[in-house]
Design a protein around this motif. Structure first.
Motif, short mmCIF file in Angstrom:
data_model
loop_
_atom_site.label_atom_id
_atom_site.label_comp_id
_atom_site.label_asym_id
_atom_site.label_seq_id
_atom_site.Cartn_x
_atom_site.Cartn_y
_atom_site.Cartn_z
N LYS A 189 0.82 -1.22 0.00
CA LYS A 189 0.00 0.00 0.00
C LYS A 189 0.85 1.26 0.00
O LYS A 189 0.46 2.28 -0.57
N TYR A 190 2.02 1.20 0.65
CA TYR A 190 2.85 2.39 0.82
C TYR A 190 4.28 2.14 0.35
O TYR A 190 4.70 1.01 0.12
N ARG A 191 5.02 3.23 0.26
CA ARG A 191 6.43 3.22 -0.10
C ARG A 191 7.22 3.90 1.03
O ARG A 191 6.78 4.92 1.56
N VAL A 192 8.34 3.32 1.37
CA VAL A 192 9.20 3.88 2.43
C VAL A 192 10.51 4.33 1.82
O VAL A 192 11.16 3.58 1.08
N LEU A 193 10.91 5.55 2.15
CA LEU A 193 12.25 6.05 1.82
C LEU A 193 13.00 6.21 3.12
O LEU A 193 12.64 7.03 3.96
N ALA A 194 14.04 5.39 3.32
CA ALA A 194 14.77 5.37 4.58
C ALA A 194 16.21 5.85 4.36
O ALA A 194 16.95 5.27 3.55
N PHE A 195 16.60 6.89 5.09
CA PHE A 195 17.93 7.50 4.97
C PHE A 195 18.73 7.16 6.24
O PHE A 195 18.55 7.80 7.28
N PRO A 196 19.62 6.17 6.18
CA PRO A 196 20.25 5.65 7.41
C PRO A 196 21.42 6.46 7.95
O PRO A 196 21.87 6.21 9.06
N ILE A 197 21.94 7.41 7.18
CA ILE A 197 23.02 8.26 7.70
C ILE A 197 23.05 9.57 6.91
O ILE A 197 23.58 9.65 5.81
N MET A 198 22.48 10.61 7.51
CA MET A 198 22.33 11.88 6.83
C MET A 198 23.58 12.75 6.89
O MET A 198 23.74 13.68 6.10
N ASN A 199 24.45 12.47 7.85
CA ASN A 199 25.63 13.30 8.04
C ASN A 199 26.87 12.43 8.23
O ASN A 199 27.48 12.41 9.31
N PRO A 200 27.28 11.69 7.21
CA PRO A 200 28.41 10.78 7.37
C PRO A 200 29.73 11.48 7.65
O PRO A 200 30.59 10.93 8.34
N ASP A 201 29.91 12.70 7.11
CA ASP A 201 31.15 13.43 7.38
C ASP A 201 31.29 13.72 8.87
O ASP A 201 32.34 13.47 9.47
N GLY A 202 30.23 14.26 9.46
CA GLY A 202 30.27 14.57 10.89
C GLY A 202 30.47 13.33 11.74
O GLY A 202 31.21 13.36 12.74
N VAL A 203 29.84 12.23 11.35
CA VAL A 203 29.99 10.96 12.07
C VAL A 203 31.44 10.51 12.03
O VAL A 203 32.05 10.20 13.07
N ASP A 204 32.03 10.46 10.85
CA ASP A 204 33.38 9.92 10.71
C ASP A 204 34.45 10.86 11.25
O ASP A 204 35.53 10.41 11.67
N LEU A 205 34.16 12.16 11.28
CA LEU A 205 35.11 13.13 11.82
C LEU A 205 35.03 13.23 13.35
O LEU A 205 35.85 13.93 13.96
N GLY A 206 34.07 12.56 13.95
CA GLY A 206 33.91 12.64 15.39
C GLY A 206 33.38 13.98 15.86
O GLY A 206 33.78 14.49 16.91
N HIS A 207 32.47 14.56 15.10
CA HIS A 207 31.92 15.87 15.45
C HIS A 207 30.89 15.78 16.58
O HIS A 207 30.20 14.77 16.73
N TRP A 208 30.76 16.87 17.30
CA TRP A 208 29.74 16.96 18.35
C TRP A 208 28.34 17.07 17.73
O TRP A 208 27.39 16.51 18.26
N ARG A 209 28.24 17.83 16.63
CA ARG A 209 26.90 18.20 16.15
C ARG A 209 26.82 18.42 14.64
O ARG A 209 25.83 18.09 14.02
N HIS A 210 27.86 18.99 14.05
CA HIS A 210 27.76 19.56 12.73
C HIS A 210 28.32 18.67 11.62
O HIS A 210 28.95 17.65 11.90
N ASN A 211 28.12 19.10 10.38
CA ASN A 211 28.69 18.39 9.23
C ASN A 211 30.08 18.95 8.92
O ASN A 211 30.63 19.74 9.68
N ALA A 212 30.65 18.57 7.80
CA ALA A 212 32.00 19.02 7.45
C ALA A 212 32.06 20.50 7.14
O ALA A 212 33.15 21.09 7.11
N ASN A 213 30.91 21.12 6.92
CA ASN A 213 30.85 22.56 6.67
C ASN A 213 30.49 23.34 7.94
O ASN A 213 30.18 24.53 7.87
N GLY A 214 30.53 22.67 9.08
CA GLY A 214 30.30 23.37 10.35
C GLY A 214 28.87 23.77 10.60
O GLY A 214 28.59 24.71 11.35
N ILE A 215 27.91 23.02 10.04
CA ILE A 215 26.49 23.38 10.12
C ILE A 215 25.67 22.24 10.70
O ILE A 215 25.88 21.07 10.38
N ASP A 216 24.70 22.59 11.54
CA ASP A 216 23.71 21.64 12.03
C ASP A 216 22.72 21.39 10.89
O ASP A 216 21.94 22.27 10.53
N THR A 217 22.77 20.20 10.31
CA THR A 217 21.92 19.93 9.15
C THR A 217 20.44 19.98 9.50
O THR A 217 19.60 20.22 8.62
#
Length: 415
Positions: A252-280
């Motif tokens: 009946k429905y379609r699901v779009l699942a985004f499992p990692i929206m900010n991979p740069d920030g994750v891999d860089l060990g950031h507190w909050r932001h992406n590689a451009n210094g922004i809270d997405t």
């Protein structure tokens, strides 16, 4: 003849430019309080192994997802662990991750040092022999704002981290394993991050996708928020478990699942932001950041191409406690009764569970407001507590997915 060829080539390039320009013209969404999401500089941590030669103690941030900005000897039993954010201003999500070991087996103290106005947030997690555990509270010492831990070190490195590390590679491995053998799940890429990491999306449906209304699932906008990601995992697994309930839902429905929206920030060990210094999760208005712009473009293309609409958007995060952030506006949305029905079902099907809901219309450009103002859809920020036990996260994730499917399978959607 040459002039004709050049004229043809120019015309072709002009047409291509117009087509590309049209593809990039995605609808922006207005919010009461805009946030400046133009890129800002970040301070990259220096990757190195720090040595206290006199004590035979070593620490390192030379791995994906690490966060360590300095290491200094305080005395013969204690070292100062220096942790700084990627830039500021930033919310107090003081993330850290490093490895520690010693020449000879010994106990050693690690005192955490943060910039002024920031304080320790996350209880340390320890990874030894491939397994994660929470550091025993008897080895944690708090004296006003000073946070210290005691570790038993050997020549085998252990990982000390604010939350269990789930890098972009870990996420991709989990995705591949989870969708194996499920031909109704299409793993796609909706673009690349600022640093060139692929951005995966799972496109999930059975039968013909034409006209199927869409449920959007998002997570890892904020790097340390791993407990929310764990709820996302369980939620998605429940949709993919080949039950009759799930089969009816996906027909009946379609699901779009985004499992990692900010991979740069994750891999860089950031507190909050992406590689451009922004809270997405403040960029869901003008789409200055490529990760959000490309996700919005992917959703918009799916809606237009397949004559669909977004019904529901769930954005999985973590905070100090379990909470669902909702919008007050409901009657005019495509699913006016969903939130009340869903929360009632959760309380009925999870033992001794009380939904913690905080409702207010989004004023800043966050995802739950984008779903509401941009698509007249239900938008919910699905928050899991920093210290919520894994078994509870799995139960909440599973039941919330089951009850969502039951409600939507019976729903009459307002056009």
């Amino acid at each position: 003849m040459i002039k004709q060829i050049l004229r043809y080539q120019f015309s072709s390039l002009l047409i291509l430019a117009l087509v590309l320009s049209g593809c990039s013209a995605i609808k922006t969404v207005d919010f009461e309080s805009l946030v400046d999401t133009t890129s800002k500089p970040i301070d990259f941590q220096i990757k190195k192994t720090y040595k206290l030669e006199d004590d035979g103690v070593y620490v390192s941030n030379e791995f994906t997802g690490a966060r360590l900005n300095g290491f200094e000897r305080k005395n013969d039993s204690t070292a100062i662990v220096i942790i700084k954010p990627e830039n500021s201003p930033i919310n107090n999500s003081a993330y850290y991750a490093f490895k520690a070991w010693s020449k000879n087996a010994r106990s050693f103290y690690f005192e955490f040092n943060y910039p002024e106005y920031y304080k320790h947030r996350y209880m340390p997690k320890i990874k030894e022999n491939g397994n994660w555990r929470v550091l025993d509270s008897s080895r944690v010492y708090k004296n006003d704002s000073i946070f210290t831990i005691k570790l038993n070190l050997t020549d085998t490195p252990i990982t000390i981290s604010a939350q269990e590390i789930q890098s972009s590679n870990d996420v991709n491995l989990w995705v591949s394993k989870t969708i194996e053998g499920k031909d109704y799940v299409r793993l796609k890429s909706y673009g690349k991050s600022t640093l060139g990491i692929g951005l995966p999306v799972l496109d999930i449906y059975k039968g013909d996708k034409k006209g199927k209304d869409i449920v959007v699932l998002l997570t890892r906008q904020h790097p340390p928020e791993v407990t929310g990601y764990y709820a996302f995992q369980e939620f998605l697994k429940t949709i993919l478990d080949d039950s009759d309930l799930a089969a009816t839902f996906l027909n009946k429905y379609r699901v779009l699942a985004f499992p990692i929206m900010n991979p740069d920030g994750v891999d860089l060990g950031h507190w909050r932001h992406n590689a451009n210094g922004i809270d997405t999760n403040r960029d869901w208005s003008k789409y200055n950041q490529s990760e959000i712009k490309q996700a919005v473009q992917f959703i918009a293309t799916a809606l237009k191409k397949d004559h669909s609409k977004v019904l529901l958007g769930l954005d999985f995060h973590s905070t100090y406690e379990d909470v669902f952030y909702t919008n007050d506006i409901r009657k005019s949305t495509t699913l006016p009764n969903f939130i009340d029905d869903w929360f009632t079902a959760l309380e009925r099907n999870i033992p001794d569970y009380k939904v913690n809901e905080k409702s207010s219309n989004s004023t800043k450009p966050v995802s739950k407001g984008w779903f509401l103002y941009g698509h007249n859809a239900v938008g919910i920020t699905y928050e899991i507590g920093d210290a919520t036990p894994k078994d509870k996260i799995q139960l909440i994730g599973k039941v919330s997915a089951e009850q969502m499917m039951k409600i939507l399978n019976q729903a009459v959607v307002i056009k």
